[in-house]
Scaffold this motif. Structure first.
Motif, PDB file in Angstrom:
ATOM      1  N   ALA A 159     -24.904   1.593 -15.599  1.00  0.00           N
ATOM      2  CA  ALA A 159     -24.799   0.692 -14.455  1.00  0.00           C
ATOM      3  C   ALA A 159     -26.145   0.532 -13.757  1.00  0.00           C
ATOM      4  N   VAL A 160     -26.871   1.645 -13.588  1.00  0.00           N
ATOM      5  CA  VAL A 160     -28.187   1.612 -12.927  1.00  0.00           C
ATOM      6  C   VAL A 160     -29.175   0.792 -13.760  1.00  0.00           C
ATOM      7  N   PHE A 161     -29.198   1.036 -15.064  1.00  0.00           N
ATOM      8  CA  PHE A 161     -30.098   0.299 -15.949  1.00  0.00           C
ATOM      9  C   PHE A 161     -29.790  -1.197 -15.929  1.00  0.00           C
ATOM     10  N   ALA A 162     -28.511  -1.523 -15.971  1.00  0.00           N
ATOM     11  CA  ALA A 162     -28.119  -2.931 -16.005  1.00  0.00           C
ATOM     12  C   ALA A 162     -28.531  -3.639 -14.723  1.00  0.00           C
ATOM     13  N   ARG A 163     -28.288  -2.999 -13.596  1.00  0.00           N
ATOM     14  CA  ARG A 163     -28.636  -3.607 -12.312  1.00  0.00           C
ATOM     15  C   ARG A 163     -30.156  -3.772 -12.174  1.00  0.00           C
ATOM     16  N   ALA A 164     -30.888  -2.745 -12.601  1.00  0.00           N
ATOM     17  CA  ALA A 164     -32.354  -2.825 -12.563  1.00  0.00           C
ATOM     18  C   ALA A 164     -32.855  -3.936 -13.487  1.00  0.00           C
ATOM     19  N   VAL A 167     -31.302  -6.707 -14.276  1.00  0.00           N
ATOM     20  CA  VAL A 167     -31.080  -8.005 -13.632  1.00  0.00           C
ATOM     21  C   VAL A 167     -32.214  -8.293 -12.656  1.00  0.00           C
ATOM     22  N   GLY A 168     -32.549  -7.308 -11.834  1.00  0.00           N
ATOM     23  CA  GLY A 168     -33.634  -7.492 -10.879  1.00  0.00           C
ATOM     24  C   GLY A 168     -34.954  -7.795 -11.564  1.00  0.00           C
ATOM     25  N   GLY A 169     -35.222  -7.110 -12.666  1.00  0.00           N
ATOM     26  CA  GLY A 169     -36.453  -7.355 -13.415  1.00  0.00           C
ATOM     27  C   GLY A 169     -36.502  -8.751 -14.005  1.00  0.00           C
ATOM     28  N   CYS A 170     -35.383  -9.205 -14.520  1.00  0.00           N
ATOM     29  CA  CYS A 170     -35.317 -10.560 -15.087  1.00  0.00           C
ATOM     30  C   CYS A 170     -35.541 -11.611 -13.997  1.00  0.00           C
ATOM     31  N   LEU A 171     -34.936 -11.404 -12.838  1.00  0.00           N
ATOM     32  CA  LEU A 171     -35.109 -12.357 -11.742  1.00  0.00           C
ATOM     33  C   LEU A 171     -36.572 -12.412 -11.299  1.00  0.00           C
ATOM     34  N   ALA A 172     -37.226 -11.267 -11.285  1.00  0.00           N
ATOM     35  CA  ALA A 172     -38.640 -11.228 -10.900  1.00  0.00           C
ATOM     36  C   ALA A 172     -39.479 -12.041 -11.876  1.00  0.00           C
ATOM     37  N   ASN A 173     -39.124 -11.994 -13.155  1.00  0.00           N
ATOM     38  CA  ASN A 173     -39.878 -12.745 -14.157  1.00  0.00           C
ATOM     39  C   ASN A 173     -39.615 -14.239 -14.075  1.00  0.00           C
ATOM     40  N   ALA A 180     -30.687 -12.066 -17.961  1.00  0.00           N
ATOM     41  CA  ALA A 180     -30.062 -11.641 -16.699  1.00  0.00           C
ATOM     42  C   ALA A 180     -28.554 -11.847 -16.751  1.00  0.00           C
ATOM     43  N   LEU A 181     -28.117 -12.965 -17.310  1.00  0.00           N
ATOM     44  CA  LEU A 181     -26.687 -13.246 -17.417  1.00  0.00           C
ATOM     45  C   LEU A 181     -25.992 -12.187 -18.269  1.00  0.00           C
ATOM     46  N   LEU A 182     -26.648 -11.776 -19.346  1.00  0.00           N
ATOM     47  CA  LEU A 182     -26.080 -10.736 -20.207  1.00  0.00           C
ATOM     48  C   LEU A 182     -26.064  -9.386 -19.484  1.00  0.00           C
ATOM     49  N   ALA A 183     -27.153  -9.087 -18.779  1.00  0.00           N
ATOM     50  CA  ALA A 183     -27.225  -7.819 -18.046  1.00  0.00           C
ATOM     51  C   ALA A 183     -26.158  -7.756 -16.959  1.00  0.00           C
ATOM     52  N   LEU A 184     -25.868  -8.892 -16.342  1.00  0.00           N
ATOM     53  CA  LEU A 184     -24.814  -8.942 -15.325  1.00  0.00           C
ATOM     54  C   LEU A 184     -23.456  -8.583 -15.924  1.00  0.00           C
ATOM     55  N   ALA A 203     -39.617  -8.136 -21.050  1.00  0.00           N
ATOM     56  CA  ALA A 203     -39.159  -7.501 -22.283  1.00  0.00           C
ATOM     57  C   ALA A 203     -38.556  -6.133 -21.976  1.00  0.00           C
ATOM     58  N   ALA A 204     -39.198  -5.382 -21.074  1.00  0.00           N
ATOM     59  CA  ALA A 204     -38.684  -4.057 -20.721  1.00  0.00           C
ATOM     60  C   ALA A 204     -37.312  -4.162 -20.060  1.00  0.00           C
ATOM     61  N   SER A 205     -37.107  -5.186 -19.250  1.00  0.00           N
ATOM     62  CA  SER A 205     -35.805  -5.380 -18.598  1.00  0.00           C
ATOM     63  C   SER A 205     -34.719  -5.643 -19.633  1.00  0.00           C
ATOM     64  N   ALA A 206     -35.046  -6.453 -20.624  1.00  0.00           N
ATOM     65  CA  ALA A 206     -34.071  -6.754 -21.677  1.00  0.00           C
ATOM     66  C   ALA A 206     -33.724  -5.501 -22.470  1.00  0.00           C
ATOM     67  N   VAL A 207     -34.732  -4.675 -22.750  1.00  0.00           N
ATOM     68  CA  VAL A 207     -34.493  -3.427 -23.478  1.00  0.00           C
ATOM     69  C   VAL A 207     -33.614  -2.496 -22.649  1.00  0.00           C
ATOM     70  N   ALA A 208     -33.911  -2.395 -21.346  1.00  0.00           N
ATOM     71  CA  ALA A 208     -33.110  -1.535 -20.467  1.00  0.00           C
ATOM     72  C   ALA A 208     -31.659  -1.992 -20.440  1.00  0.00           C
ATOM     73  N   ALA A 209     -31.452  -3.306 -20.386  1.00  0.00           N
ATOM     74  CA  ALA A 209     -30.090  -3.842 -20.371  1.00  0.00           C
ATOM     75  C   ALA A 209     -29.390  -3.595 -21.704  1.00  0.00           C
ATOM     76  N   ALA A 210     -30.145  -3.665 -22.804  1.00  0.00           N
ATOM     77  CA  ALA A 210     -29.562  -3.392 -24.124  1.00  0.00           C
ATOM     78  C   ALA A 210     -29.104  -1.942 -24.212  1.00  0.00           C
ATOM     79  N   MET A 211     -29.914  -1.028 -23.692  1.00  0.00           N
ATOM     80  CA  MET A 211     -29.517   0.382 -23.673  1.00  0.00           C
ATOM     81  C   MET A 211     -28.289   0.585 -22.788  1.00  0.00           C
TER      82      MET A 211
END
Length: 202
Positions: free
Chosen positions: A147-152, A154-160, A118-122, A22-30
């Motif tokens: 860019a940093v938030f989006a890349r992070a 993606v990594g968070g989503c992959l970990a999940n 992850a696809l959206l964050a990419l 959830a935190a990864s999705a929020v970071a990507a939204a920001m």
């Protein structure tokens, strides 16, 4: 369930329901909102791309930000469904079989949600990279944060996704997710190498 509910749970360290997905999705939204802001600030500034491109990017990032906020909610809901599957009775062999099946199905959803996020964050990370050096310089730090938030993210989503793989019983679905992980990780490595080369060239 609302985004505010998710955020409250993320901030509450004693609540164990909303985690990295959830935190990864929020970071990507920001990140998407930041990239959109930079694109809007670049309109009319002749920064290297056409105003049409900036406006299109801004609109797309605004839409993606909304999808990712919804993705954060869906990530939490997927975890709660997983928790409910684990709480099913397991006294008889029939109950055990039904419980295993429910856990497997819930695990797939819990992996599929971060895959979609992850696809959206990419897309956000790519948009930020496309505008690097070709957007309003006064908002350069905002673009970098995006860019940093989006890349992070993606990594968070992959970990999940990886965390739920072992619970999925359908081998085809496991193979599908493993292929996605490999393809995405390879793509991120390639992008990172290209970005380093571009930085050295500058």
């Amino acid at each position: 369930m609302t985004l505010e509910d998710v955020m409250a749970r993320i901030y509450d360290s004693k609540d164990f329901t909303a985690g990295g997905g959830a935190a990864s999705a929020v970071a990507a939204a920001m990140a998407a909102s930041l990239v959109s802001m930079v694109a809007r600030l670049s309109v009319g500034k002749q920064c290297g791309l056409s105003d049409e491109v900036y406006e299109k990017t801004a609109a797309e990032m605004d839409e993606i930000s909304l999808l990712l906020r919804d993705g954060a909610v869906r990530d939490l809901e997927a975890f709660l469904d997983m928790k409910a599957a684990y709480a099913l009775p397991k006294v008889t062999e029939t109950e055990k079989a039904l419980r295993r099946e429910a856990i497997g199905k819930a695990a797939y959803v819990a992996a599929d949600v971060p895959r979609r996020n992850a696809l959206l964050a990419l897309k956000v990370e790519h948009a930020a990279r496309d505008m690097k050096g070709r957007s309003n310089g006064n908002a350069g730090s905002d673009l970098e944060v995006g860019a940093v938030f989006a890349r992070a993210a993606v990594g968070g989503c992959l970990a999940n996704i990886r965390a739920n793989l072992g619970l999925i019983k359908d081998p085809e679905r496991v193979a599908e997710l493993e292929a996605f992980l490999q393809e995405t990780e390879m793509g991120m490595e390639t992008d990172g190498v290209e970005e380093q080369k571009a930085g050295k060239a500058e």
